[in-house]
Design an enzyme around this catalytic site. Sequence first.
Site, short mmCIF file in Angstrom:
data_model
loop_
_atom_site.label_atom_id
_atom_site.label_comp_id
_atom_site.label_asym_id
_atom_site.label_seq_id
_atom_site.Cartn_x
_atom_site.Cartn_y
_atom_site.Cartn_z
N SER A 120 0.82 -1.22 0.00
CA SER A 120 0.00 0.00 0.00
C SER A 120 0.85 1.25 0.00
CB SER A 120 -0.83 0.05 1.28
OG SER A 120 -1.72 -0.99 1.34
N HIS A 141 -1.11 -2.73 -7.26
CA HIS A 141 -1.80 -2.39 -6.01
C HIS A 141 -3.32 -2.45 -6.20
CE1 HIS A 141 -2.76 0.89 -2.81
NE2 HIS A 141 -2.89 -0.31 -2.30
N GLU A 153 -3.61 0.21 -9.05
CA GLU A 153 -2.53 1.18 -9.26
C GLU A 153 -1.27 0.42 -9.66
OE1 GLU A 153 -2.32 5.10 -6.42
OE2 GLU A 153 -2.14 3.22 -5.40
N ASN A 191 -3.44 6.07 -1.44
CA ASN A 191 -3.22 6.17 0.01
C ASN A 191 -2.54 7.47 0.43
OD1 ASN A 191 -4.47 3.79 0.85
ND2 ASN A 191 -2.73 2.59 0.13
C1 LIG Z 1 -5.48 0.50 1.92
C2 LIG Z 1 -5.13 0.41 0.49
O1 LIG Z 1 -3.98 0.13 0.18
C3 LIG Z 1 -6.05 0.73 -0.62
C4 LIG Z 1 -7.50 0.49 -0.37
O2 LIG Z 1 -8.00 -0.56 -0.67
S1 LIG Z 1 -8.33 1.71 0.35
C5 LIG Z 1 -9.98 1.08 0.52
C6 LIG Z 1 -10.74 1.20 -0.76
N1 LIG Z 1 -12.06 0.69 -0.55
C7 LIG Z 1 -13.09 1.48 -0.22
O3 LIG Z 1 -12.95 2.69 -0.11
C8 LIG Z 1 -14.36 0.77 0.04
C9 LIG Z 1 -15.46 1.70 0.48
N2 LIG Z 1 -16.69 0.93 0.67
C10 LIG Z 1 -17.49 0.57 -0.35
O4 LIG Z 1 -17.24 0.87 -1.53
C11 LIG Z 1 -18.70 -0.23 0.00
O5 LIG Z 1 -19.03 0.02 1.34
C12 LIG Z 1 -18.54 -1.77 -0.24
C13 LIG Z 1 -18.40 -2.05 -1.74
C14 LIG Z 1 -17.33 -2.36 0.48
C15 LIG Z 1 -19.73 -2.50 0.31
O6 LIG Z 1 -20.87 -1.92 -0.25
P1 LIG Z 1 -22.31 -1.99 0.46
O7 LIG Z 1 -23.28 -1.52 -0.50
O8 LIG Z 1 -22.22 -1.36 1.80
O9 LIG Z 1 -22.43 -3.49 0.82
P2 LIG Z 1 -23.04 -4.67 0.04
O10 LIG Z 1 -24.43 -4.32 -0.43
O11 LIG Z 1 -22.86 -5.81 0.97
O12 LIG Z 1 -22.06 -4.84 -1.19
C16 LIG Z 1 -22.19 -4.17 -2.44
C17 LIG Z 1 -21.85 -5.15 -3.53
O13 LIG Z 1 -20.50 -5.59 -3.40
C18 LIG Z 1 -20.44 -7.01 -3.27
N3 LIG Z 1 -19.37 -7.32 -2.35
C19 LIG Z 1 -19.06 -6.66 -1.19
N4 LIG Z 1 -17.95 -7.19 -0.66
C20 LIG Z 1 -17.55 -8.19 -1.49
C21 LIG Z 1 -16.47 -9.10 -1.50
N5 LIG Z 1 -15.53 -9.11 -0.54
N6 LIG Z 1 -16.40 -10.01 -2.52
C22 LIG Z 1 -17.30 -10.03 -3.50
N7 LIG Z 1 -18.34 -9.18 -3.56
C23 LIG Z 1 -18.46 -8.30 -2.56
C24 LIG Z 1 -21.78 -7.40 -2.75
O14 LIG Z 1 -22.10 -8.73 -3.15
C25 LIG Z 1 -22.70 -6.40 -3.42
O15 LIG Z 1 -22.98 -6.82 -4.74
P3 LIG Z 1 -24.43 -6.54 -5.34
O16 LIG Z 1 -24.59 -5.04 -5.34
O17 LIG Z 1 -24.33 -7.12 -6.71
O18 LIG Z 1 -25.37 -7.22 -4.43
N1 LIG Z 2 -6.29 -4.01 3.74
C1 LIG Z 2 -6.41 -3.26 2.68
O1 LIG Z 2 -7.42 -2.56 2.52
C2 LIG Z 2 -5.33 -3.24 1.65
C3 LIG Z 2 -4.10 -3.79 1.89
N2 LIG Z 2 -3.13 -3.77 0.93
C4 LIG Z 2 -1.82 -4.36 1.17
O2 LIG Z 2 -1.93 -5.76 0.95
C5 LIG Z 2 -1.03 -6.46 1.84
C6 LIG Z 2 -1.83 -7.43 2.70
O3 LIG Z 2 -2.82 -6.73 3.42
P1 LIG Z 2 -4.07 -7.48 4.05
O4 LIG Z 2 -4.47 -8.62 3.19
O5 LIG Z 2 -5.04 -6.44 4.38
O6 LIG Z 2 -3.43 -8.01 5.39
P2 LIG Z 2 -3.87 -9.28 6.27
O7 LIG Z 2 -3.36 -9.04 7.63
O8 LIG Z 2 -5.32 -9.57 6.05
O9 LIG Z 2 -3.08 -10.48 5.57
C7 LIG Z 2 -1.68 -10.58 5.54
C8 LIG Z 2 -1.36 -12.05 5.38
O10 LIG Z 2 0.04 -12.19 5.16
C9 LIG Z 2 0.43 -13.33 5.90
N3 LIG Z 2 1.87 -13.36 6.11
C10 LIG Z 2 2.61 -12.73 7.07
N4 LIG Z 2 3.91 -13.05 6.92
C11 LIG Z 2 3.98 -13.91 5.85
C12 LIG Z 2 5.04 -14.63 5.24
N5 LIG Z 2 6.29 -14.51 5.67
N6 LIG Z 2 4.77 -15.44 4.18
C13 LIG Z 2 3.50 -15.56 3.73
N7 LIG Z 2 2.45 -14.93 4.30
C14 LIG Z 2 2.70 -14.10 5.34
C15 LIG Z 2 -0.34 -13.17 7.19
O11 LIG Z 2 -0.33 -14.39 7.92
P3 LIG Z 2 -0.43 -14.32 9.54
O12 LIG Z 2 -1.78 -13.73 9.82
O13 LIG Z 2 -0.30 -15.74 9.92
O14 LIG Z 2 0.70 -13.43 9.99
C16 LIG Z 2 -1.72 -12.84 6.65
O15 LIG Z 2 -2.43 -13.99 6.27
C17 LIG Z 2 -0.30 -5.38 2.63
O16 LIG Z 2 0.89 -5.05 1.96
C18 LIG Z 2 -1.28 -4.21 2.57
O17 LIG Z 2 -0.68 -2.95 2.74
C19 LIG Z 2 -3.35 -3.22 -0.31
C20 LIG Z 2 -4.58 -2.70 -0.61
C21 LIG Z 2 -5.65 -2.63 0.36
#
Ligand SMILES: CC(=O)CC(=O)SCCNC(=O)CCNC(=O)[C@H](O)C(C)(C)COP(=O)(O)OP(=O)(O)OC[C@H]1O[C@@H](n2cnc3c(N)ncnc32)[C@H](O)[C@@H]1OP(=O)(O)O
Ligand SMILES: NC(=O)C1=CN([C@@H]2O[C@H](COP(=O)(O)OP(=O)(O)OC[C@H]3O[C@@H](n4cnc5c(N)ncnc54)[C@H](OP(=O)(O)O)[C@@H]3O)[C@@H](O)[C@H]2O)C=CC1
Length: 292
Positions: A120, A141, A153, A191
Amino acid sequence: MIEIRTVGVVGAGQMGSGIAHVAALAGFDVLIYDVSPEEARRGMERIAGNLDRQLRAGKITEADRGAVMKRLAAAGDVLALAEADLVIEAATEREEIKRRIYYQVCPVLKPEAILATNTSSISITRLASATDRPERFLGIHFMNPVPVMKLVELVRGIATDDPTFDAAKRFSARLDKVTTVSEDFPAFIVNRILMPMINEAIYTLYEGVGSVESIDTALRLGANHPMGPLQLADFIGLDTCLSIMQVLHDGMSDSKYRPCPLLVKYVEAGWIGRKVGRGFYDYRGETPVPTR
Ligand SMILES: CC(=O)CC(=O)SCCNC(=O)CCNC(=O)[C@H](O)C(C)(C)COP(=O)(O)OP(=O)(O)OC[C@H]1O[C@@H](n2cnc3c(N)ncnc32)[C@H](O)[C@@H]1OP(=O)(O)O
Ligand SMILES: NC(=O)C1=CN([C@@H]2O[C@H](COP(=O)(O)OP(=O)(O)OC[C@H]3O[C@@H](n4cnc5c(N)ncnc54)[C@H](OP(=O)(O)O)[C@@H]3O)[C@@H](O)[C@H]2O)C=CC1
């Protein structure tokens, strides 16, 4: 041209399982490896549950579901990754963990295989230097939840070559994702913008400006965000949010990225969000209850 048929995914958490899900749905054979066999099993269960959700919504057929489950295999050992044309590392957001994985995985890979990270925030160039193939290494990403979010990304390191970048672009298109390109700066584009907003929401809570509920309602109904920022932080994982803020803070040397002490406290408590049942909300009952 690099032909991708088999995809390896390292880390079977929320992102690894999502990536494996969409890759198998797009017709790739997928191997999932996690250090913990228990986590690999949970990852497969998560995929099965999300496929059921898509089946109920009419997005896939029963036949698709069966085919996806057949294309997925949990690898008990990294050695299985020798089959992979592309390996996507989606392990915990900690640089030393990722480096250790590359050290373990690189000797197993085919010389021509591409290695990608779903990080991320961490520098792609720095991570690439821990591999034996910086030219065939890049950031792919995905966003959470992977089966739903359209964006990927792409981030090149200094050494990433054109065939590798093109292969990643074609691969993302096969998954029906839209790609954007980010330069290799801390936390890339999504992010860099999203996480300071989440961190600010946590400061707003820390300073008593509003309760968890007020802050989330304000952004959901006042800015039309699908989730409130604290709900989203829990959804992403507070450990991941903190790591991203630390990378921003260290990488930009700017106090405006200082992680909120309350975020640090939640992570220290192990209250890291939905994946453990507790964060800014407690998810252990019928409906989420704010913890502050
Ligand atoms: C941290 C990083 O590195 C980068 C990041 O990822 S940052 C995070 C980016 N993500 C976001 O910002 C998510 C923001 N949230 C949302 O967009 C919405 O709340 C959400 C899509 C997660 C859920 O939406 P919602 O309307 O509240 O829930 P819900 O009605 O259960 O789901 C919407 C649809 O997505 C589907 N869905 C939700 N989660 C799912 C999953 N894990 N797998 C498959 N389908 C899924 C549902 O089946 C539903 O489909 P339909 O509309 O066809 O029924
Ligand atoms: N969460 C998010 O919304 C997003 C996350 N990411 C990125 O994706 C990556 C994973 O995040 P996320 O899935 O949320 O994290 P989780 O904590 O859900 O999953 C991480 C997984 O990696 C496993 N792990 C740790 N060490 C090792 C290893 N040495 N070999 C193999 N597996 C290992 C962990 O196992 P254990 O639990 O046993 O330690 C766990 O199952 C991170 O780099 C995160 O920044 C990117 C986009 C969105």
